[in-house]
Design a protein around this motif. Sequence first.
Motif, short mmCIF file in Angstrom:
data_model
loop_
_atom_site.label_atom_id
_atom_site.label_comp_id
_atom_site.label_asym_id
_atom_site.label_seq_id
_atom_site.Cartn_x
_atom_site.Cartn_y
_atom_site.Cartn_z
N TRP A 164 -16.12 33.22 -35.84
CA TRP A 164 -16.00 32.02 -35.02
C TRP A 164 -16.93 30.90 -35.46
O TRP A 164 -16.57 29.74 -35.41
CB TRP A 164 -16.20 32.36 -33.54
CG TRP A 164 -17.47 33.08 -33.21
CD1 TRP A 164 -17.69 34.42 -33.21
CD2 TRP A 164 -18.71 32.48 -32.81
NE1 TRP A 164 -18.98 34.71 -32.84
CE2 TRP A 164 -19.62 33.53 -32.59
CE3 TRP A 164 -19.14 31.17 -32.62
CZ2 TRP A 164 -20.94 33.32 -32.20
CZ3 TRP A 164 -20.44 30.94 -32.22
CH2 TRP A 164 -21.33 32.01 -32.01
N LYS A 165 -18.12 31.25 -35.94
CA LYS A 165 -19.04 30.20 -36.42
C LYS A 165 -18.47 29.52 -37.66
O LYS A 165 -18.50 28.29 -37.78
CB LYS A 165 -20.41 30.79 -36.74
CG LYS A 165 -21.24 31.10 -35.53
CD LYS A 165 -22.61 31.60 -35.95
CE LYS A 165 -23.42 32.02 -34.75
NZ LYS A 165 -24.71 32.61 -35.13
N LYS A 166 -17.95 30.32 -38.58
CA LYS A 166 -17.36 29.79 -39.81
C LYS A 166 -16.18 28.88 -39.49
O LYS A 166 -15.91 27.92 -40.20
CB LYS A 166 -16.91 30.97 -40.69
CG LYS A 166 -16.41 30.60 -42.04
CD LYS A 166 -16.09 31.86 -42.84
CE LYS A 166 -15.48 31.51 -44.17
NZ LYS A 166 -15.13 32.72 -44.93
N ALA A 167 -15.48 29.17 -38.38
CA ALA A 167 -14.32 28.36 -37.98
C ALA A 167 -14.72 27.06 -37.28
O ALA A 167 -13.87 26.24 -36.97
CB ALA A 167 -13.42 29.19 -37.05
N GLY A 168 -16.01 26.89 -37.02
CA GLY A 168 -16.49 25.67 -36.39
C GLY A 168 -16.64 25.76 -34.88
O GLY A 168 -16.97 24.77 -34.23
N LEU A 169 -16.41 26.94 -34.32
CA LEU A 169 -16.54 27.11 -32.87
C LEU A 169 -18.01 27.31 -32.51
O LEU A 169 -18.79 27.89 -33.28
CB LEU A 169 -15.70 28.30 -32.40
CG LEU A 169 -14.20 28.11 -32.61
CD1 LEU A 169 -13.46 29.45 -32.56
CD2 LEU A 169 -13.64 27.15 -31.58
N LYS A 170 -18.41 26.84 -31.35
CA LYS A 170 -19.82 26.90 -30.93
C LYS A 170 -20.17 28.16 -30.18
O LYS A 170 -21.34 28.49 -30.03
CB LYS A 170 -20.16 25.67 -30.09
CG LYS A 170 -20.11 24.39 -30.88
CD LYS A 170 -20.51 23.20 -30.08
CE LYS A 170 -20.42 21.97 -30.96
NZ LYS A 170 -20.76 20.75 -30.25
N LEU A 171 -19.15 28.86 -29.67
CA LEU A 171 -19.36 30.07 -28.89
C LEU A 171 -18.46 31.18 -29.40
O LEU A 171 -17.40 30.90 -29.96
CB LEU A 171 -19.02 29.82 -27.41
CG LEU A 171 -19.82 28.77 -26.67
CD1 LEU A 171 -19.15 28.46 -25.34
CD2 LEU A 171 -21.24 29.24 -26.45
N PRO A 172 -18.84 32.45 -29.17
CA PRO A 172 -17.88 33.52 -29.46
C PRO A 172 -16.59 33.22 -28.71
O PRO A 172 -16.61 32.83 -27.55
CB PRO A 172 -18.57 34.77 -28.90
CG PRO A 172 -20.02 34.44 -28.89
CD PRO A 172 -20.09 32.96 -28.62
N SER A 173 -15.47 33.37 -29.40
CA SER A 173 -14.19 32.93 -28.85
C SER A 173 -13.10 33.97 -29.06
O SER A 173 -13.19 34.82 -29.94
CB SER A 173 -13.77 31.61 -29.50
OG SER A 173 -14.74 30.61 -29.27
N THR A 174 -12.06 33.84 -28.23
CA THR A 174 -10.93 34.76 -28.27
C THR A 174 -9.64 33.97 -28.42
O THR A 174 -9.41 33.00 -27.70
CB THR A 174 -10.88 35.57 -26.95
OG1 THR A 174 -12.09 36.32 -26.82
CG2 THR A 174 -9.69 36.50 -26.91
N ALA A 175 -8.81 34.38 -29.38
CA ALA A 175 -7.48 33.79 -29.53
C ALA A 175 -6.55 34.50 -28.57
O ALA A 175 -6.48 35.73 -28.56
CB ALA A 175 -7.00 33.94 -30.96
#
Length: 139
Positions: free
Chosen positions: A61-72
């Motif tokens: 998620w960090k590599k994807a540019g998201l700021k928090l752990p995320s779920t698709a």
Amino acid sequence: MNKWDIYWAKYIYLHNDVEEIVRRPVIVLGDKRVLPIVMEITKHPPRIDEPNQWDYPIEEWKKAGLKLPSTAKVSEINYVTSPLLDKYKIGHLSDFDIENIKIMLRTIPEETKSPVHKDNEKEIEEMYRRALKEIGKLL
């Protein structure tokens, strides 16, 4: 805008029979600027109950540019009616996460791939159905 990019989108959905507009991250599944087909992202951890068993924890998620752990939310394939502008681009999913989501998309029942909300306009619904068929072909 490319497939698997992540954007902030204005998203309309029904909650307790009331339309709400929120800004949330989405994964682009079709590279069409008009009526883009997207998959929702949430900050909540994956849920394992029906119909949420199709949640995928974005590993990178960090590599994807998201700021928090995320779920698709793999079962939450939808369209957005507002344009996805370049200034709202967050990032792009890693190849690892893309491959894992593709595996889930291949196994999820077709009836589970449905919009969170329905429009009364037949033309929009038909565009949505065509886009879902296109996504199936692209996987």
